[in-house]
Structure formats: structure tokens, C-alpha cells
Design a protein around this motif. Structure first.
Motif, PDB file in Angstrom:
ATOM      1  N   VAL A 182       0.865  -1.173   0.000  1.00  0.00           N
ATOM      2  CA  VAL A 182       0.000   0.000   0.000  1.00  0.00           C
ATOM      3  C   VAL A 182       0.904   1.226   0.000  1.00  0.00           C
ATOM      4  O   VAL A 182       1.675   1.437   0.940  1.00  0.00           O
ATOM      5  CB  VAL A 182      -0.943   0.039   1.220  1.00  0.00           C
ATOM      6  N   LEU A 183       0.822   2.025  -1.049  1.00  0.00           N
ATOM      7  CA  LEU A 183       1.614   3.241  -1.164  1.00  0.00           C
ATOM      8  C   LEU A 183       0.774   4.422  -0.683  1.00  0.00           C
ATOM      9  O   LEU A 183      -0.365   4.598  -1.115  1.00  0.00           O
ATOM     10  CB  LEU A 183       2.043   3.469  -2.617  1.00  0.00           C
ATOM     11  N   THR A 184       1.337   5.220   0.206  1.00  0.00           N
ATOM     12  CA  THR A 184       0.614   6.363   0.763  1.00  0.00           C
ATOM     13  C   THR A 184       0.928   7.607  -0.068  1.00  0.00           C
ATOM     14  O   THR A 184       2.085   7.911  -0.349  1.00  0.00           O
ATOM     15  CB  THR A 184       1.018   6.589   2.225  1.00  0.00           C
ATOM     16  N   CYS A 185      -0.133   8.332  -0.442  1.00  0.00           N
ATOM     17  CA  CYS A 185      -0.012   9.498  -1.324  1.00  0.00           C
ATOM     18  C   CYS A 185      -0.671  10.702  -0.665  1.00  0.00           C
ATOM     19  O   CYS A 185      -1.441  10.578   0.285  1.00  0.00           O
ATOM     20  CB  CYS A 185      -0.696   9.220  -2.673  1.00  0.00           C
ATOM     21  N   TYR A 186      -0.404  11.875  -1.232  1.00  0.00           N
ATOM     22  CA  TYR A 186      -1.031  13.087  -0.704  1.00  0.00           C
ATOM     23  C   TYR A 186      -2.545  13.069  -0.887  1.00  0.00           C
ATOM     24  O   TYR A 186      -3.281  13.646  -0.094  1.00  0.00           O
ATOM     25  CB  TYR A 186      -0.476  14.332  -1.403  1.00  0.00           C
ATOM     26  N   SER A 187      -3.012  12.439  -1.940  1.00  0.00           N
ATOM     27  CA  SER A 187      -4.440  12.446  -2.268  1.00  0.00           C
ATOM     28  C   SER A 187      -4.727  11.296  -3.215  1.00  0.00           C
ATOM     29  O   SER A 187      -3.805  10.684  -3.780  1.00  0.00           O
ATOM     30  CB  SER A 187      -4.843  13.773  -2.926  1.00  0.00           C
ATOM     31  N   SER A 188      -6.010  11.031  -3.423  1.00  0.00           N
ATOM     32  CA  SER A 188      -6.378  10.003  -4.397  1.00  0.00           C
ATOM     33  C   SER A 188      -6.033  10.436  -5.811  1.00  0.00           C
ATOM     34  O   SER A 188      -5.757   9.593  -6.676  1.00  0.00           O
ATOM     35  CB  SER A 188      -7.871   9.676  -4.286  1.00  0.00           C
ATOM     36  N   SER A 189      -6.036  11.747  -6.093  1.00  0.00           N
ATOM     37  CA  SER A 189      -5.656  12.209  -7.431  1.00  0.00           C
ATOM     38  C   SER A 189      -4.186  11.931  -7.712  1.00  0.00           C
ATOM     39  O   SER A 189      -3.823  11.592  -8.849  1.00  0.00           O
ATOM     40  CB  SER A 189      -5.956  13.707  -7.578  1.00  0.00           C
ATOM     41  N   VAL A 190      -3.340  12.068  -6.702  1.00  0.00           N
ATOM     42  CA  VAL A 190      -1.929  11.714  -6.882  1.00  0.00           C
ATOM     43  C   VAL A 190      -1.797  10.213  -7.131  1.00  0.00           C
ATOM     44  O   VAL A 190      -1.028   9.773  -7.997  1.00  0.00           O
ATOM     45  CB  VAL A 190      -1.099  12.156  -5.663  1.00  0.00           C
TER      46      VAL A 190
ATOM     47  N   GLY B 186      -4.297   9.612   0.330  1.00  0.00           N
ATOM     48  CA  GLY B 186      -4.785   8.652  -0.645  1.00  0.00           C
ATOM     49  C   GLY B 186      -3.929   7.404  -0.550  1.00  0.00           C
ATOM     50  O   GLY B 186      -2.727   7.486  -0.255  1.00  0.00           O
ATOM     51  N   LEU B 187      -4.535   6.259  -0.752  1.00  0.00           N
ATOM     52  CA  LEU B 187      -3.815   4.988  -0.676  1.00  0.00           C
ATOM     53  C   LEU B 187      -3.867   4.291  -2.023  1.00  0.00           C
ATOM     54  O   LEU B 187      -4.926   4.225  -2.654  1.00  0.00           O
ATOM     55  CB  LEU B 187      -4.429   4.087   0.400  1.00  0.00           C
TER      56      LEU B 187
ATOM     57  N   SER C 148       7.906   6.898  -6.134  1.00  0.00           N
ATOM     58  CA  SER C 148       9.144   7.514  -5.638  1.00  0.00           C
ATOM     59  C   SER C 148       9.568   8.695  -6.495  1.00  0.00           C
ATOM     60  O   SER C 148      10.265   9.599  -6.020  1.00  0.00           O
ATOM     61  CB  SER C 148      10.272   6.477  -5.584  1.00  0.00           C
ATOM     62  N   ASP C 149       9.157   8.724  -7.760  1.00  0.00           N
ATOM     63  CA  ASP C 149       9.442   9.877  -8.613  1.00  0.00           C
ATOM     64  C   ASP C 149       8.678  11.116  -8.163  1.00  0.00           C
ATOM     65  O   ASP C 149       9.112  12.252  -8.380  1.00  0.00           O
ATOM     66  CB  ASP C 149       9.062   9.590 -10.068  1.00  0.00           C
ATOM     67  N   ILE C 150       7.512  10.912  -7.558  1.00  0.00           N
ATOM     68  CA  ILE C 150       6.604  12.019  -7.256  1.00  0.00           C
ATOM     69  C   ILE C 150       6.723  12.490  -5.810  1.00  0.00           C
ATOM     70  O   ILE C 150       6.637  13.689  -5.531  1.00  0.00           O
ATOM     71  CB  ILE C 150       5.156  11.604  -7.581  1.00  0.00           C
ATOM     72  N   LEU C 151       6.915  11.568  -4.865  1.00  0.00           N
ATOM     73  CA  LEU C 151       6.977  11.986  -3.464  1.00  0.00           C
ATOM     74  C   LEU C 151       7.824  11.028  -2.654  1.00  0.00           C
ATOM     75  O   LEU C 151       7.981   9.858  -3.018  1.00  0.00           O
ATOM     76  CB  LEU C 151       5.575  12.086  -2.865  1.00  0.00           C
ATOM     77  N   LEU C 152       8.356  11.565  -1.556  1.00  0.00           N
ATOM     78  CA  LEU C 152       9.092  10.737  -0.599  1.00  0.00           C
ATOM     79  C   LEU C 152       8.138  10.071   0.373  1.00  0.00           C
ATOM     80  O   LEU C 152       8.231   8.883   0.669  1.00  0.00           O
ATOM     81  CB  LEU C 152      10.107  11.600   0.157  1.00  0.00           C
ATOM     82  N   GLY C 153       7.203  10.842   0.878  1.00  0.00           N
ATOM     83  CA  GLY C 153       6.217  10.314   1.817  1.00  0.00           C
ATOM     84  C   GLY C 153       5.304  11.432   2.273  1.00  0.00           C
ATOM     85  O   GLY C 153       5.588  12.608   2.060  1.00  0.00           O
ATOM     86  N   VAL C 154       4.209  11.069   2.891  1.00  0.00           N
ATOM     87  CA  VAL C 154       3.278  12.071   3.399  1.00  0.00           C
ATOM     88  C   VAL C 154       3.662  12.437   4.833  1.00  0.00           C
ATOM     89  O   VAL C 154       4.471  11.761   5.463  1.00  0.00           O
ATOM     90  CB  VAL C 154       1.817  11.580   3.333  1.00  0.00           C
TER      91      VAL C 154
END
Length: 379
Positions: free
Chosen positions: A86-94, A234-235, A251-257
Motif C-alpha cells: 500500500v503506497l501512501t499518497c497526498y491524495s487520491s488524485s496523486v 490517498g492509498l 518515488s518519482d513524485i513523493l518521498l512520503g506524506v
């Protein structure tokens, strides 16, 4: 943006929603903007302690706690718990952007997408060079399974519960579609961002997907349930052998929330499990009843999604052009969404309906719907 009809037709739904962000009568976006409950306000009182916990505890532990609290709340007990599942993102759109880029990077190919649905999904898929084929909701839910998974598609993307219709893919139907995807090596992607509002979508999707043997991806979203000022995650969950570079592009877009947001999600999920989710369901149902009662006797008006439980409500305007109604409402400081953009493959089908957000204080919702009633009676 000018409120003129030609420009409004060209705008996407998020652009239209952004016009309403400072309005007291913003019934446009589907984010949670209701008042906090007493129990939720007590969580806000804990923020200094929660900040300290976030600073002191390893992020991996905080992620596991947030994933578990949220997904177990919604009975998704078979979600992947292994590293990176499960990858944690800033939002579901990300998360959606990561999925879109991953599909494009691994060969592209046509994507079948439920129709209608929120337009940022087709926009993100198309923006990464993917060709889309619409799958009508009736076909998806009740048609031959082979028609629900069109020939030669690389991926089938389903929003369940759907936005704006609220329709939920039943467990038996998901199993049949997943089996078809497995047989034809089609990736099955689900956006379940509105899952929390409808207990009919609380069966264990991950068990169904796992047992089918298909390649699958699921997008979850904590941001629709709780009025945390858009502090959310977002997950992006996926199964073994999915064959997409999801982790690399993540990993290209974010390190983590933020670990602070992870702690906040955990606490709000715990409150929801202790009765807050039931209270939310009752709140949304009451607001839906308010909308329907206020507009019930307006000639030509109807409510196409009679069984919907999500935090939005479509209103069919009869023979009234939606964009005319939208413009008159905006002149009075009231904001809703026109439905043309949800019909991303055939916008004319949404020209005479609009969507009202229900996750709002009842007083503000009542004022907005009464303004809508006055416009409709004068149209």
C-alpha cells in the motif's frame, strides 16, 4: 474564470469547484465540509500530543497504523500488509496520476472506463497518452461480463461507489469481472474513494481480487469522510504480479506524506469505528432527505439515484438547461456542479442535471437548496 456558459462548458469540474472555495454556500466539491462532531473536536484538542507522537514514532509504524485503522474500519481485512503493498499518497488524485503514468510506461493500450464518472479520472488517463473506451454503468453492473470488459483493453477502471451516481459494484459482480480480467490479462483498477459512505461496498474487495487471480490496483481516499480541512491521504494498493512500475513512479513524485497526517487519520478512523461512521451515515441521509423534500414539488425535477448513499446528490432539472441554472445560482453566491463533465464521453447527456454536495452544515445546505428551488420555479 468568467461565469459565461461557453467558458463553463470548457472548464473541468475541479476548476468549477475552485470558484466556490470561498463561498458560504459552496455545494460544489465533494470534500467533507460539515461541522465536526463533539468527539472529533476532542481529537483536535489532542493535536499537540498527536504532533509529538508523529515526531517520535517511526514513519513505517505510523503508516501501518493508519492503513490498518482506516481499512479495517471499512472491512477491507485482506488488504496487502507486506512491504510496499500500500503506497501512501497526498491524495487520491496523486494515486491516480501514479497509476496513469504506470500504465503508460508499461506499454499503454486502451483503458476501459466507467461512464459517467468524475472527469479528473479521464483527464489524468488521457494526459498520460492513454486512449479511453466508455463502459456504461448499466453494462458494467448488469450486462454480459464480456461487454463490461471490452475487447483489446489493457485496463478496466471502475469507480465504486461511483461519483456522481453512487452505484456500488456488488460482490458477485466484482468477482465475475475480476475473473474475466484474469482470463484476459487485463488490469482491474478500482477507485473506492466514496466507499466509507455505503455499507454495501464494505465487503472485502481485496479478498475478491486476490481470489480471482487478476492483476489489480485499488485507490482509497480518507478525504471524503471527515472535515479535517483537507488533511488526508490517498492509498494506492496493488497485488503481487501487477506488472506496473507503481512503486518507482510513486518515488518519482513523493518521498512520503506527513507523519502528523497519518496520526490524524488513525485517530479519526478510530472515532469512526466507535460509532462516528454510523453518525456520518445518518447525517448524510438526513441532508439528502432535506434536498429531496425541498425540491419534491418543483415541476419536472427528479432524483435519478434513488438508492444513493454517497455524500453527493444528482438532481434532474427536466427541460431546464443546467448551465443556465448554474449561472443564476452563482449570481446569488450559490455553487453546485453541472453534470455535463461527468459524462466525459458524451457531455450532452449531463446538460440537464446538476450535483449537490451533502457533506455540509444543514443550515447552509438548506439555504442553497431553497435558492435552487427559487431559480427552478422561475425558470
Amino acid at each position: 474564470m468568467s461565469p459565461s456558459t461557453p467558458l463553463l462548458r470548457e472548464a473541468n469540474l475541479t476548476e468549477i469547484e475552485s470558484l466556490a472555495l470561498s463561498s458560504q454556500l459552496n455545494m460544489a466539491d465533494g470534500h467533507a465540509r460539515q461541522e465536526l462532531t463533539e468527539a472529533q473536536r476532542s481529537i483536535i484538542d489532542e493535536l499537540p500530543d498527536l504532533f509529538g507522537k508523529a515526531a517520535a514514532q517511526p514513519v513505517d509504524d505510523l503508516e501501518r497504523e493508519a492503513h490498518g485503522a482506516y481499512l479495517h474500519l471499512l472491512r477491507q481485512h485482506s488488504y496487502p500488509t507486506g512491504p510496499g503493498g500500500v503506497l501512501t499518497c497526498y491524495s487520491s488524485s496523486v494515486a491516480m496520476e501514479i497509476l496513469s503514468r504506470s500504465l503508460a510506461a508499461s506499454g499503454g493500450g486502451p483503458v476501459a472506463l466507467v461512464h459517467p464518472t468524475f472527469d479528473n479520472i479521464p483527464d489524468l488517463l488521457r494526459g498520460n497518452g492513454l486512449r479511453l473506451l466508455p463502459v456504461e454503468e448499466d453494462v458494467l453492473h448488469h450486462g454480459p461480463v464480456g461487454e463490461a470488459v471490452p475487447e483489446a483493453v489493457r485496463c478496466l477502471f471502475v469507480t465504486t461507489p461511483n461519483n456522481p451516481t453512487g452505484r456500488v459494484l456488488a460482490e458477485e459482480r466484482l468477482a465475475a469481472i475480476a475473473a474475466e480480467c484474469a482470463a484476459r490479462d487485463v488490469v482491474l483498477a478500482l477507485d473506492t474513494s466514496f466507499r466509507g459512505f455505503d455499507t454495501r461496498s464494505h465487503y472485502d474487495h481485496y479478498a475478491v481480487l486476490r481470489d480471482s487471480g487478476c492483476r489489480w490496483v485499488v485507490i482509497e481516499d480518507t478525504g471524503k469522510l471527515w472535515a479535517t480541512l483537507d488533511l488526508k491521504v490517498g492509498l494506492l494498493a496493488y497485488g503481487d504480479g501487477v506488472g506496473l512500475p507503481l512503486a518507482k513512479i510513486h518515488s518519482d513524485i513523493l518521498l512520503g506524506v506527513s507523519p502528523f497526517i497519518l496520526v490524524l487519520v488513525t485517530r479519526f478512523a478510530e472515532d469512526a469505528a466507535a460509532g462516528g461512521l454510523t453518525d456520518l451515515h445518518r447525517f448524510v441521509a438526513d441532508n439528502r432527505a432535506l434536498v429531496r423534500a425541498t425540491l419534491a414539488d418543483v415541476p419536472g425535477v427528479s432524483f435519478p439515484d434513488v438508492d444513493a448513499r454517497v455524500s453527493v446528490e444528482r438532481v434532474d432539472l427536466g427541460d431546464r438547461p443546467c448551465l443556465d441554472v448554474w449561472t443564476r445560482l452563482r449570481q446569488g453566491g450559490v455553487y453546485v456542479l453541472p453534470c455535463g463533465q461527468f459524462h466525459w464521453a458524451d457531455p450532452a447527456r449531463g446538460d440537464r442535471s446538476l450535483r449537490i454536495a451533502l457533506a455540509r452544515p444543514p443550515g447552509a445546505l438548506d439555504a442553497a437548496v431553497r435558492a435552487l428551488r427559487a431559480v427552478l420555479l422561475d425558470a
